[in-house]
Motif scaffolding. Structure first.
Motif, mmCIF file in Angstrom:
data_model
loop_
_atom_site.group_PDB
_atom_site.id
_atom_site.type_symbol
_atom_site.label_atom_id
_atom_site.label_comp_id
_atom_site.label_asym_id
_atom_site.label_seq_id
_atom_site.Cartn_x
_atom_site.Cartn_y
_atom_site.Cartn_z
ATOM 1 N N GLU A 91 117.149 -80.223 56.997
ATOM 2 C CA GLU A 91 115.954 -79.390 57.015
ATOM 3 C C GLU A 91 114.703 -80.248 56.813
ATOM 4 N N SER A 92 114.791 -81.232 55.900
ATOM 5 C CA SER A 92 113.654 -82.129 55.684
ATOM 6 C C SER A 92 113.356 -82.928 56.952
ATOM 7 N N ALA A 93 114.400 -83.385 57.630
ATOM 8 C CA ALA A 93 114.219 -84.154 58.866
ATOM 9 C C ALA A 93 113.497 -83.293 59.896
ATOM 10 N N MET A 94 113.930 -82.048 60.006
ATOM 11 C CA MET A 94 113.316 -81.159 60.987
ATOM 12 C C MET A 94 111.865 -80.845 60.622
ATOM 13 N N ALA A 95 111.594 -80.747 59.324
ATOM 14 C CA ALA A 95 110.217 -80.506 58.891
ATOM 15 C C ALA A 95 109.325 -81.700 59.240
ATOM 16 N N LEU A 96 109.853 -82.917 59.094
ATOM 17 C CA LEU A 96 109.074 -84.119 59.443
ATOM 18 C C LEU A 96 108.818 -84.172 60.956
ATOM 19 N N MET A 97 109.822 -83.776 61.729
ATOM 20 C CA MET A 97 109.636 -83.742 63.183
ATOM 21 C C MET A 97 108.551 -82.735 63.555
ATOM 22 N N GLU A 98 108.585 -81.603 62.884
ATOM 23 C CA GLU A 98 107.591 -80.567 63.123
ATOM 24 C C GLU A 98 106.198 -81.083 62.769
ATOM 25 N N LYS A 99 106.104 -81.683 61.601
ATOM 26 C CA LYS A 99 104.834 -82.197 61.087
ATOM 27 C C LYS A 99 104.166 -83.149 62.093
#
Lengths: 331, 331
Positions: B277-285
């Motif tokens: 989830e953190s990885a996906m949040a960084l990608m989103e960011k």
């Protein structure tokens, strides 16, 4: 018979030195990969481990013996060695082997993934190489061999642990895993030469018999040879529960209690210390090792006899002697 | 653009129904093995799992679009599907996958050994099939593709876990693992037709762009799609520490603490709950998913544009629409 002081393999190697140098140079060029350095690393580990190069030598000898004067035999010989190397990489993954040619296997030094994928790369490189000469019959022979090899390996896998395996199944397995590449290697020689059909058939028969002989000797040595001589460990086949000829023949002669032993060790895989020695004692008792050795000698004689239709040539004598040499390991 | 109610894949499938039936019949015949029943069992599990058959359909469409009237496109289409199936079997071993097309993988249902050896058998069957039409240029294209595929897989293996992997390396990997078979599949169509060189190049360019688009979409969906839609689990690539485009772009934009996160999860492989989830949040960011989606759209447009030199034909429109359809999954 071989009356000189060098082995027939060494004699072949000397006569074919120039051709083999070109095969080796081609192998080194084609095992490269611009993008993935892991490929030449893994390949070199196996290719430069001092294999005997018997298969590419067979292609060169078969072509020269039939009077071939072109360049394509070098490409087809390299093809044959690439197919062989690819199958070794995959075999070691399937057998979970730790040693090959007296060295740690690639799957141990790198990992199974690398062995699978580098094997695939070498298969593909083999097919690229065999396409280059543009001889459709040679292409058909070599691609058929690749299918028969894989089929033999799958059959071996599913026959393992099955103590009802017959000698017929064993023959199908070793024709696949070993003889198919030997017979393709020899057959493409006369094919690219455009030699008479009789010579094409003779070279096929020779390679087929030599390959069968070679594998029977290998299976014999797994119970009867010293580990270091063949670069693998005594009893590997027993531990992998493979139904090779010595085991099949010992099981065929087994009484009820012996049958229970084979049920436990091969079918159920419950192996304890001392079981390998017991297995070998049972083989000795029923003459299974001696009759396996005799089977190898018979196939060596068939290989020699198969050469009859070929023209007189020093290479013909060396190939004839090679069949005896292959069995010498069991003496 | 596609104005009917059926997808371009469905439209292609309807137009090519007779040809595809023959491809499927040929696949069923050639996946058989007289000696080793394990082979059709394993193959059928994968082949009959409802794959889209997009690759063989591309070969059929490319040939028909260029005016091909013969029979060999069926054999080459089956060849392409066999190569694809063989690579899937080996991929699942290498990736230690448990699910494929929404079903348990062959390596899970049988074992890794069967997947490796049956994959080898299908490779060999593919080569047998491609030899039969006797078109040396098609042979060269398909055997080159097989080598590029394996090279791409090895490169992916050695690039995994390396957070310094560049977009150039990523492109080499996906050209190998995916686009090489797409472009070979399309290119052999005009080649067996004897079409003008301009059409051969156009079909190559189309397949190359479509394959790249297809793989970028796949890599996008691994972070942005629902698990069931693609038949694999969300985050598989993250767990396998693969450097796909969304990750490469997120890493390129990372600050020091984010870099430490990627070092830990991808380079060292220490993954805890919540990391995906953190990885996906960084990608989103950093807009890494949006820009990956844009890259897919760009390649779809290139695929459509590549078709320009080809003659007007209903199949041409369907292939053009197919490129948009491939990206539709990310909408």
């Amino acid at each position: 018979m071989n009356v000189t002081s060098v082995s027939p393999l060494e004699a072949l190697s000397r006569v074919l030195t120039d051709d083999m140098d070109r095969v080796n140079a081609l192998i080194r060029t084609r095992m490269m990969s611009e993008n993935a350095p892991r490929i030449p690393e893994v390949t070199a580990h196996l290719i430069e481990a001092g294999g005997k190069r018997i298969r590419p030598m067979l292609t060169l000898a078969a072509a020269r013996l039939c009077g071939y004067e072109g360049e394509d035999h070098v490409k087809l010989a390299a093809t044959v060695e690439f197919i062989h190397t690819a199958t070794l990489l995959h075999d070691d993954v399937v057998d979970e082997s730790g040693q090959r040619r007296g060295r740690p296997t690639a799957n141990l030094l790198w990992d199974n993934k690398s062995s699978v994928l580098v094997g695939d790369y070498l298969f593909a490189r083999a097919f690229q190489l065999m396409v280059e000469p543009g001889n459709l019959r040679a292409l058909s022979i070599l691609s058929n061999a690749a299918a028969v090899i894989a089929e033999g390996e799958v059959l071996q896998l599913t026959a393992a642990q099955n103590i009802a395996t017959t000698e017929d199944t064993y023959m199908t397995v070793i024709r696949g895993k070993t003889a198919a590449l030997f017979s393709a290697a020899t057959q493409v020689g006369p094919v690219i030469t455009g030699a008479p059909e009789e010579q094409v058939q003779a070279m096929f028969d020779y390679g087929d018999a030599l390959g069968i002989c070679f594998q029977i000797v290998d299976d014999y040595l797994d119970y009867g040879g010293a580990g270091t001589a063949i670069g693998k460990n005594l009893g590997d086949d027993f531990r992998e529960r493979k139904l090779t000829l010595p085991v099949i023949r010992a099981i065929a002669a087994a009484d009820a209690s012996e049958r229970a032993f084979w049920e436990r060790t091969i079918a159920r895989g419950q192996q304890d210390e001392g079981d390998l020695e017991s297995a070998m004692a049972l083989m000795e008792k029923h003459g299974a090792l001696a009759s396996t050795r005799q089977a190898a000698l018979d196939w060596a004689a068939r290989a020699r006899a198969a050469l009859a239709p070929l023209p007189a040539h020093p290479l013909k004598d060396m190939l004839a002697d090679l069949s005896d040499f292959v069995v010498e390991r069991v003496n």
